[in-house]
Scaffold this motif. Structure first.
Motif, PDB file in Angstrom:
ATOM      1  N   MET A  85       0.836  -1.204   0.000  1.00 56.93           N
ATOM      2  CA  MET A  85       0.000   0.000   0.000  1.00 56.93           C
ATOM      3  C   MET A  85       0.873   1.257   0.000  1.00 56.93           C
ATOM      4  SD  MET A  85      -3.082  -0.855   2.691  1.00 56.93           S
ATOM      5  CE  MET A  85      -3.731   0.816   2.580  1.00 56.93           C
ATOM      6  N   LEU A  86       1.964   1.225   0.787  1.00 58.51           N
ATOM      7  CA  LEU A  86       2.885   2.358   0.791  1.00 58.51           C
ATOM      8  C   LEU A  86       3.486   2.579  -0.589  1.00 58.51           C
ATOM      9  CD1 LEU A  86       5.083   2.085   4.023  1.00 58.51           C
ATOM     10  CD2 LEU A  86       3.353   3.802   3.509  1.00 58.51           C
ATOM     11  N   LYS A  87       3.953   1.480  -1.194  1.00 61.37           N
ATOM     12  CA  LYS A  87       4.640   1.591  -2.467  1.00 61.37           C
ATOM     13  C   LYS A  87       3.740   2.164  -3.556  1.00 61.37           C
ATOM     14  CE  LYS A  87       7.423  -1.016  -5.789  1.00 61.37           C
ATOM     15  NZ  LYS A  87       8.122  -2.281  -6.082  1.00 61.37           N
ATOM     16  N   TYR A  88       2.477   1.771  -3.559  1.00 64.22           N
ATOM     17  CA  TYR A  88       1.575   2.190  -4.631  1.00 64.22           C
ATOM     18  C   TYR A  88       0.536   3.206  -4.163  1.00 64.22           C
ATOM     19  CZ  TYR A  88       3.784  -1.604  -7.127  1.00 64.22           C
ATOM     20  OH  TYR A  88       4.727  -2.416  -7.733  1.00 64.22           O
ATOM     21  N   ALA A  89       0.814   3.894  -3.065  1.00 58.83           N
ATOM     22  CA  ALA A  89      -0.103   4.924  -2.570  1.00 58.83           C
ATOM     23  C   ALA A  89      -0.205   6.060  -3.583  1.00 58.83           C
ATOM     24  CB  ALA A  89       0.394   5.460  -1.228  1.00 58.83           C
ATOM     25  N   PRO A  90      -1.315   6.789  -3.570  1.00 54.74           N
ATOM     26  CA  PRO A  90      -1.496   7.887  -4.537  1.00 54.74           C
ATOM     27  C   PRO A  90      -0.746   9.152  -4.147  1.00 54.74           C
ATOM     28  CG  PRO A  90      -3.429   7.688  -3.146  1.00 54.74           C
ATOM     29  CD  PRO A  90      -2.530   6.548  -2.772  1.00 54.74           C
ATOM     30  N   PHE A  91       0.180   9.043  -3.241  1.00 54.70           N
ATOM     31  CA  PHE A  91       0.986  10.177  -2.783  1.00 54.70           C
ATOM     32  C   PHE A  91       2.409   9.669  -2.539  1.00 54.70           C
ATOM     33  CE2 PHE A  91      -1.287   8.203   0.754  1.00 54.70           C
ATOM     34  CZ  PHE A  91      -0.240   7.797   1.561  1.00 54.70           C
ATOM     35  N   PRO A  92       3.394  10.551  -2.564  1.00 56.42           N
ATOM     36  CA  PRO A  92       4.777  10.099  -2.335  1.00 56.42           C
ATOM     37  C   PRO A  92       5.031   9.778  -0.866  1.00 56.42           C
ATOM     38  CG  PRO A  92       4.717  12.473  -2.674  1.00 56.42           C
ATOM     39  CD  PRO A  92       3.331  11.979  -2.946  1.00 56.42           C
ATOM     40  N   VAL A  93       5.830   8.732  -0.643  1.00 54.18           N
ATOM     41  CA  VAL A  93       6.239   8.329   0.696  1.00 54.18           C
ATOM     42  C   VAL A  93       7.760   8.428   0.770  1.00 54.18           C
ATOM     43  CG1 VAL A  93       6.245   6.500   2.421  1.00 54.18           C
ATOM     44  CG2 VAL A  93       4.281   6.759   0.886  1.00 54.18           C
ATOM     45  N   VAL A  94       8.253   9.176   1.763  1.00 53.93           N
ATOM     46  CA  VAL A  94       9.694   9.367   1.938  1.00 53.93           C
ATOM     47  C   VAL A  94      10.102   8.807   3.293  1.00 53.93           C
ATOM     48  CG1 VAL A  94      11.576  11.052   2.143  1.00 53.93           C
ATOM     49  CG2 VAL A  94       9.748  11.408   0.463  1.00 53.93           C
ATOM     50  N   GLY A  95      11.023   7.862   3.288  1.00 53.72           N
ATOM     51  CA  GLY A  95      11.584   7.334   4.526  1.00 53.72           C
ATOM     52  C   GLY A  95      12.731   8.209   4.985  1.00 53.72           C
ATOM     53  N   ALA A  96      12.842   8.412   6.299  1.00 57.94           N
ATOM     54  CA  ALA A  96      13.898   9.268   6.839  1.00 57.94           C
ATOM     55  C   ALA A  96      14.573   8.569   8.024  1.00 57.94           C
ATOM     56  CB  ALA A  96      13.329  10.616   7.258  1.00 57.94           C
ATOM     57  N   PRO A  97      15.446   7.595   7.736  1.00 57.17           N
ATOM     58  CA  PRO A  97      16.054   6.811   8.816  1.00 57.17           C
ATOM     59  C   PRO A  97      17.322   7.435   9.389  1.00 57.17           C
ATOM     60  CG  PRO A  97      16.757   5.942   6.721  1.00 57.17           C
ATOM     61  CD  PRO A  97      15.835   7.092   6.406  1.00 57.17           C
ATOM     62  N   SER A  98      17.604   7.036  10.627  1.00 59.03           N
ATOM     63  CA  SER A  98      18.879   7.314  11.272  1.00 59.03           C
ATOM     64  C   SER A  98      19.150   6.174  12.228  1.00 59.03           C
ATOM     65  CB  SER A  98      18.816   8.638  12.040  1.00 59.03           C
ATOM     66  OG  SER A  98      20.045   8.901  12.678  1.00 59.03           O
TER      67      SER A  98
END
Length: 773
Positions: A549-562
């Motif tokens: 669902m995240l991958k094909y969501a109708p909006f961009p998803v940005v991961g921000a790891p540390s």
């Protein structure tokens, strides 16, 4: 001068060379110079040798060995002309005034107009360093005190002189902040500045009081450690880490430069045992050992020095009633009527009082002192945060009762907290007795500030969704180690629907020490022990569904790891449209270590990335073999740069050097992607099936025959080979994402039922270490 594009470091010792390496980590050209090598035809052998050592050092000064290409080596006799186009020249030579000033005269003749010069000293005042030098040099000269190792220690103390130009300080501070990831603390030109002045006083007090109280080194490190929010190295472990031979030089410098009435002098008593250890080569971890050592003749038995006899003995775990009885209540520990309780109070009480006495001397702001100790000595809480935990009135009364001087700053506070939240804004108490807002630098957004002033959009016991402005939402893990459980996945699914309805983009981010340690293994083991196999399979299916669902969501998803992004924490990033990673992100699919394979799309995503790379030899086997090696070896990238090399990160993914700037950078990336965004198209891979699986299995069995793979390694690797080859298919049949996820799930469930896998999981949960069975 407004921008730094090239840097020079003069002095290729451990510190200077490591500073140069970290500049190279930022992708900035850096010149590394040292003296001419004696009796060597290669006149630049010292600097070149330092570069070679950097490439072999552990922990690694370079975030990727590829960064070494940004370093140019040379010597100060033949290559000073290389300084001519450097915007910042860092001196890191021996702590001798005559040597430094002679070098400065030569730098002045070679540097570009306006080029900044700084010293890495922490022992010689700035005013003394520039004495007798041209006014133009003094205007461009500052002190930049890095902490060792420069790549990993975020603190940078910056000192300006009376003649230092503000633009020189601003240019270096901005570059060090954004490009080097440093937290800049502006210090006054005082001996030891902030961190070492207070930190060395703390260490000296702890050692002196340990001898006075007749305690063991293990007792000291257990008391002056986790109960106080200090790393588990405590005192003696930290001295071993930094080097016993370094401390006498620092204490001698402080003793010679601090005022006669400074409390440091009372703590700086000679310790004959330390002199004896240094003389015998026990200089700490870099030598034969220090207060602790590994006895190789007894199978690497850990031993500790007996402070009474000066002889090594087997290290032992101390019994500390004071710590056990106090729990997490620091006041109860400091009030405990025992040798251990009294020791804890005498060390922490005097240290916090000294910190309060430094306000107005080393720095005017309490937050500068707190930041220096948090980042310079890895304290969880700064001194004034600790006083607030204890209660200012309680602390002042206990100082008075013990006959200790009460610093003026405690009188200014008059029992009030040093920090408070007022109308959603965090404030700190100033020397004037008033509270002042703590302002973030431009370009910094912290989720803790947003959480202080707002309520979550969605929340459960494992995660939360926050509005961070401009149409961007932020999903935050909130479990221990940010482990992912069914509630995390449930809220993530709800968040996808919420963001699709009300927002432009989603950022996945948190401010814990680690992004996510992966799936909650404890829940998986509990379910396996009661044979709740359907519950485990539901969890695997749930994760696959939500991540898709995240991958094909109708909006961009940005991961921000540390920090750590392992297992399921890595897989969630693989399914994001883009990642903005902190430079110190440690990513990996490590499931094989607990007898499993990635089950939430990690195999699928890595296959797609390596097939799309286009740099490997033609045919399906090269990318399949590479992914098999990466996952099968549980390869962990030890930086964002290495993560790109392993394709855990894409080449277009961003890297943020300063941890404080990560959320702002991720939000900016999300907004940029949101303009005209369209979800990615599904991918299908042509996989060879049985033939590839057989080849991979043969490779593992060969390793097993050589003793390089265990019995269960073969079982796990065979399951991994089944997924990566496309399963039990004919040659080159297309495999879509559904087929690959089905293979992941089936092989995961086969492994979770295996007793050797359950043994690995239990061992990991119990010891924190992998079991090789």
């Amino acid at each position: 001068m407004t921008e730094i594009k090239k840097v020079a470091v003069i002095g290729a010792g451990v510190m200077g060379a490591s500073i140069a390496a970290h500049v190279a980590n930022a992708g900035v050209p850096v010149v590394l110079l040292d003296i001419v090598a004696k009796d060597n035809p290669n006149r630049s052998a010292i600097a070149e040798g330092a570069l070679e050592k950097l490439l072999k050092a552990d922990p690694a000064p370079f975030m990727s060995k590829a960064a070494a290409k940004f370093v140019t080596t040379g010597n100060v006799e033949d290559n000073l002309d290389l300084l001519g186009d450097c915007d910042w020249i860092i001196e890191a030579v021996i702590e001798r005034l005559d040597v430094k000033q002679a070098l400065y005269a030569r730098i002045e003749a070679a540097r570009k107009p306006g080029g900044v010069v700084s010293s890495n000293t922490s022992t010689i005042p700035l005013a003394t360093l520039v004495e007798g030098l041209p006014a133009g040099f003094a205007e461009s000269f500052i002190i930049t005190h890095f902490f060792n190792p420069p790549r990993y220690m975020r603190l940078l103390e910056v000192v300006g002189g009376e003649k230092s130009k503000p633009e020189a300080l601003a240019a270096v501070s901005r570059f060090a902040d954004v490009m080097l990831g440093k937290s800049i603390v502006r210090c006054k030109d005082r001996p030891g500045f902030i961190a070492n002045r207070l930190g060395v006083y703390w260490l000296q007090t702890a050692v002196t009081e340990a001898f006075r109280s007749g305690l063991d080194v293990e007792e000291v490190d257990a008391i002056i450690g986790r109960p106080m929010g200090i790393p588990k190295t405590g005192v003696f472990g930290l001295l071993d880490l930094v080097g016993l031979d370094l401390m006498p030089h620092i204490t001698a410098s402080l003793a010679a430069t601090l005022p006669k009435d400074d409390p440091f002098h009372a703590a700086n008593t000679p310790v004959p045992l330390v002199a004896k250890l240094i003389a015998e080569g026990y200089t700490g971890r870099k030598g034969k050992g220090g207060f602790y050592r590994l006895n190789h003749e007894k199978g690497k038995l850990k031993e500790a020095i007996d402070l009474k006899t000066g002889e090594f003995r087997t290290s032992r775990k101390p019994e500390l009633e004071a710590v056990a009885a106090s729990g997490k209540d620091l006041v109860r520990l400091l009030d405990h009527d025992s040798t251990h309780g009294r020791y804890a109070w005498r060390v922490l009480g005097q240290t916090l009082a000294y910190a309060a006495a430094l306000v107005g001397d080393a720095a005017d702001e309490i937050e500068s002192i707190d930041e220096a100790m948090r980042l310079g000595y890895n304290w969880k809480f700064g001194p004034f945060e600790l006083i607030d935990q204890l209660g200012g009135a309680w602390f002042t009364a206990k100082l008075e009762a013990g006959g200790f001087a009460v610093p003026a700053m405690l009188g200014v506070a008059d029992g009030r907290p040093f920090y408070r939240v007022h109308e959603g804004r965090r404030q700190a108490l100033g020397l004037d007795g008033a509270y002042h807002d703590l302002l973030r630098p431009e370009g910094v957004i912290m989720l803790e500030d947003i959480k202080r002033a707002a309520k979550p959009v969605l929340r459960n016991g494992s995660a939360a969704l926050w509005d961070i402005g401009d149409g961007v939402a932020c999903f935050e893990f909130t479990t221990k180690m940010n482990a992912i459980d069914p509630d995390t996945l449930d809220l993530l699914m709800r968040s996808v629907h919420q963001v699709a309805k009300d927002y432009k983009a989603l950022v996945i981010y948190n401010e814990g020490s680690n992004f996510s340690a992966g799936a909650n293994l404890g829940l998986a083991l509990f379910a396996a022990n009661i044979a709740a196999w359907s519950e485990i399979e539901n969890l695997v299916a749930q994760g696959q569904t939500v991540y898709r669902m995240l991958k094909y969501a109708p909006f961009p998803v940005v991961g921000a790891p540390s920090g750590l992004a392992l297992g399921g924490g890595c897989e969630i990033l693989l399914n994001c449209d883009a990642v903005q990673a902190h430079a110190e992100t440690y990513m990996g699919l490590v499931e094989v270590g607990v007898g499993l394979i990635p089950g939430w799309g990690g195999c699928k995503e890595m296959l797609q990335r390596w097939f799309a790379l286009g740099r490997l030899p033609k045919g399906p086997m090269p990318p399949i073999s590479r992914v098999f090696e990466i996952i099968g070896m549980a390869s962990v990238a030890k930086s964002a740069a290495e993560a790109k090399e392993l394709l855990y990160l894409k080449s277009a993914d961003g890297v943020t050097m300063n941890r404080y700037r990560l959320l702002a950078d991720a939000k900016a990336k999300a907004l940029k992607l949101a303009a005209g965004y369209a979800p990615p198209a599904p991918q299908t891979l042509n996989l060879p099936g049985r033939s590839a699986k057989a080849a991979l299995k043969m490779a593992v069995e060969s390793l097993a025959r050589l003793g390089k793979a265990t019995r269960h390694d073969v079982v796990v690797s065979t399951a991994l080979a089944d997924v990566l080859s496309g399963g039990d298919t004919d040659m080159m049949l297309p495999a879509d994402e559904d087929a690959l996820l089905k293979l992941e799930r089936a092989n995961f469930m086969r492994l979770i039922r295996h007793p050797d896998t359950l043994a690995r999981i239990e061992h990991m949960l119990t010891t924190g270490k992998p079991l090789r069975n």
